[in-house]
Design a protein around this motif. Structure first.
Motif, PDB file in Angstrom:
ATOM      1  N   CYS A 122       5.144   6.120   2.830  1.00  0.00           N
ATOM      2  CA  CYS A 122       4.804   7.514   3.117  1.00  0.00           C
ATOM      3  C   CYS A 122       5.939   8.412   2.656  1.00  0.00           C
ATOM      4  O   CYS A 122       7.024   7.941   2.323  1.00  0.00           O
ATOM      5  CB  CYS A 122       4.548   7.707   4.620  1.00  0.00           C
ATOM      6  N   GLY A 123       5.680   9.719   2.637  1.00  0.00           N
ATOM      7  CA  GLY A 123       6.721  10.685   2.287  1.00  0.00           C
ATOM      8  C   GLY A 123       6.387  11.567   1.105  1.00  0.00           C
ATOM      9  O   GLY A 123       7.086  12.541   0.843  1.00  0.00           O
ATOM     10  N   VAL A 172       2.006   7.515   9.439  1.00  0.00           N
ATOM     11  CA  VAL A 172       1.839   6.145   9.932  1.00  0.00           C
ATOM     12  C   VAL A 172       0.561   6.018  10.750  1.00  0.00           C
ATOM     13  O   VAL A 172      -0.178   5.028  10.626  1.00  0.00           O
ATOM     14  CB  VAL A 172       3.067   5.698  10.742  1.00  0.00           C
ATOM     15  N   ASP A 173       0.278   7.005  11.568  1.00  0.00           N
ATOM     16  CA  ASP A 173      -0.970   6.951  12.342  1.00  0.00           C
ATOM     17  C   ASP A 173      -2.185   6.880  11.410  1.00  0.00           C
ATOM     18  O   ASP A 173      -3.137   6.133  11.663  1.00  0.00           O
ATOM     19  CB  ASP A 173      -1.084   8.179  13.254  1.00  0.00           C
ATOM     20  N   GLY A 174      -2.137   7.646  10.319  1.00  0.00           N
ATOM     21  CA  GLY A 174      -3.227   7.608   9.361  1.00  0.00           C
ATOM     22  C   GLY A 174      -3.321   6.266   8.654  1.00  0.00           C
ATOM     23  O   GLY A 174      -4.415   5.726   8.448  1.00  0.00           O
ATOM     24  N   ILE A 175      -2.175   5.718   8.286  1.00  0.00           N
ATOM     25  CA  ILE A 175      -2.135   4.413   7.619  1.00  0.00           C
ATOM     26  C   ILE A 175      -2.724   3.329   8.528  1.00  0.00           C
ATOM     27  O   ILE A 175      -3.555   2.516   8.099  1.00  0.00           O
ATOM     28  CB  ILE A 175      -0.682   4.047   7.230  1.00  0.00           C
ATOM     29  N   HIS A 218       0.838  -1.197   0.000  1.00  0.00           N
ATOM     30  CA  HIS A 218       0.000   0.000   0.000  1.00  0.00           C
ATOM     31  C   HIS A 218       0.881   1.257   0.000  1.00  0.00           C
ATOM     32  O   HIS A 218       2.106   1.187   0.074  1.00  0.00           O
ATOM     33  CB  HIS A 218      -0.881   0.039   1.251  1.00  0.00           C
ATOM     34  N   ALA A 219       0.236   2.397  -0.056  1.00  0.00           N
ATOM     35  CA  ALA A 219       0.884   3.694   0.158  1.00  0.00           C
ATOM     36  C   ALA A 219      -0.190   4.670   0.614  1.00  0.00           C
ATOM     37  O   ALA A 219      -1.353   4.553   0.216  1.00  0.00           O
ATOM     38  CB  ALA A 219       1.567   4.214  -1.112  1.00  0.00           C
ATOM     39  N   ASP A 220       0.221   5.624   1.428  1.00  0.00           N
ATOM     40  CA  ASP A 220      -0.781   6.556   1.965  1.00  0.00           C
ATOM     41  C   ASP A 220      -1.414   7.432   0.895  1.00  0.00           C
ATOM     42  O   ASP A 220      -2.491   7.997   1.100  1.00  0.00           O
ATOM     43  CB  ASP A 220      -0.174   7.412   3.084  1.00  0.00           C
ATOM     44  N   THR A 259      -5.415  -1.603  11.767  1.00  0.00           N
ATOM     45  CA  THR A 259      -4.419  -2.495  12.363  1.00  0.00           C
ATOM     46  C   THR A 259      -3.582  -1.734  13.375  1.00  0.00           C
ATOM     47  O   THR A 259      -3.503  -0.496  13.333  1.00  0.00           O
ATOM     48  CB  THR A 259      -3.512  -3.101  11.274  1.00  0.00           C
ATOM     49  N   ASP A 260      -2.956  -2.477  14.272  1.00  0.00           N
ATOM     50  CA  ASP A 260      -2.113  -1.855  15.294  1.00  0.00           C
ATOM     51  C   ASP A 260      -0.682  -1.647  14.810  1.00  0.00           C
ATOM     52  O   ASP A 260       0.063  -0.876  15.412  1.00  0.00           O
ATOM     53  CB  ASP A 260      -2.085  -2.723  16.563  1.00  0.00           C
TER      54      ASP A 260
END
Length: 305
Positions: A80-81, A99-102, A47-49, A108-109
């Motif tokens: 990300c980035g 990362v929090d958004g992903i 995936h990617a954000d 998932t945790d």
């Protein structure tokens, strides 16, 4: 399904299921696609954000939930980035918030793998290191990697980052094989001898960084597909001969070509078609001969000095 060791540390399928286009499927279609991937033992999802503005991760998570697939049966990778149309951003703040958004969208945790998507000219390795340390200590990311990076960029990153870089996602295929041609056309005045990547293929092999080829069926920079394309008659003739020999589809032959390289690459698929995904899966079990690998390389327009 053939397994490789990602970064020399993690046993994963030789194919990563790319989810960039999963929003093209409706709810039932997404479920059928994920179910088919799991049936083929393709449980590594990329995936990617920025894919679908984040919606691709949400659609995937809903499919996983509906299918009741346990989290420990999946390998989830995201990137990300990239701030689309504006900039690349490897700041600590951006990485952590991304990362929090992903994690929220994927429901998932933790991520099994986080990649930095494209090099940030303003990268401060100290900030990246702080972000990686925090993500690791909080259990949000287990492994880290990069995408589209040269050796010098990875070395700069590793000046401060203590975690192993397990993967580097790079465009690679018979039609986009500069990583190979630069090593074969050494010291020649040919286009293939131009060093565009700093020797990234051998660097990754030397440091146990798994190359993840992206867009393996595209030529140029998203100019189109080359299979069954009248612009490449000799290449498609060669592919057809190998299809007949091995009893597989043309896309499977490309997967076989990528899997034949001793770097033990993990090809990133892009199809949302269940039939084509199953065809790609079959390609991982085909072992091309050395001569066949070079036949495809030459048919793609490359040379041997």
């Amino acid at each position: 399904m053939k397994q490789i060791k990602l970064g020399g540390v993690l046993d994963v399928p030789a194919l990563a299921v790319g989810c960039m286009r999963i929003t093209s499927l409706d709810e039932k279609g997404a479920q059928a696609f994920v179910y088919a991937a799991m049936e083929e033992e393709l449980n590594f999802f990329d995936h990617a954000d920025i894919y679908g503005g984040g919606e691709c991760e949400t659609v995937f998570a809903k499919a996983v939930s509906a299918l009741k697939i346990p989290r420990d049966k999946l390998f989830l990778q995201s990137k990300c980035g990239i701030v689309p149309g504006k900039m690349y951003d490897f700041s600590k703040e951006h990485i952590l918030s991304s990362v929090d958004g992903i994690l929220k969208r994927l429901d998932t945790d933790y991520l099994d793998v986080l990649l930095l998507h494209r090099p940030d000219a303003l990268m401060e390795p100290e900030e990246v290191a702080e972000a990686f340390d925090l993500l690791e200590s909080q259990g949000k990311v287990r492994y880290f990697g990069v995408s589209n990076m040269r050796p010098d960029q990875i070395r700069l990153l590793k000046k401060c980052v203590r975690q192993k870089i397990v993967a580097n996602q790079l465009q690679f295929s018979p039609m986009h094989a500069e990583m190979v041609s630069v090593g074969l056309e050494v010291n020649m005045g040919t286009d293939g001898a131009v060093d565009r990547d700093g020797g990234i293929l051998n660097y990754c092999r030397l440091h146990d960084i798994t190359v993840q080829p992206w867009s393996p069926f595209q030529y140029g920079f998203f100019e189109g597909v080359y299979l069954k394309n009248e612009k490449f008659p000799e290449f498609n003739k060669t592919v057809a001969q190998l299809c007949e020999k091995y009893g597989v589809e043309d896309t499977a032959i490309i997967v076989a070509w990528l899997c034949r390289h001793p770097a033990d690459m993990q090809t990133v698929t892009g199809t949302m078609n269940v039939g084509r995904l199953r065809a790609l899966s079959r390609g991982a079990s085909v072992r091309l001969t050395r001569e066949e690998w070079y036949r495809l390389y030459l048919a793609a327009g490359h040379i041997l000095p």
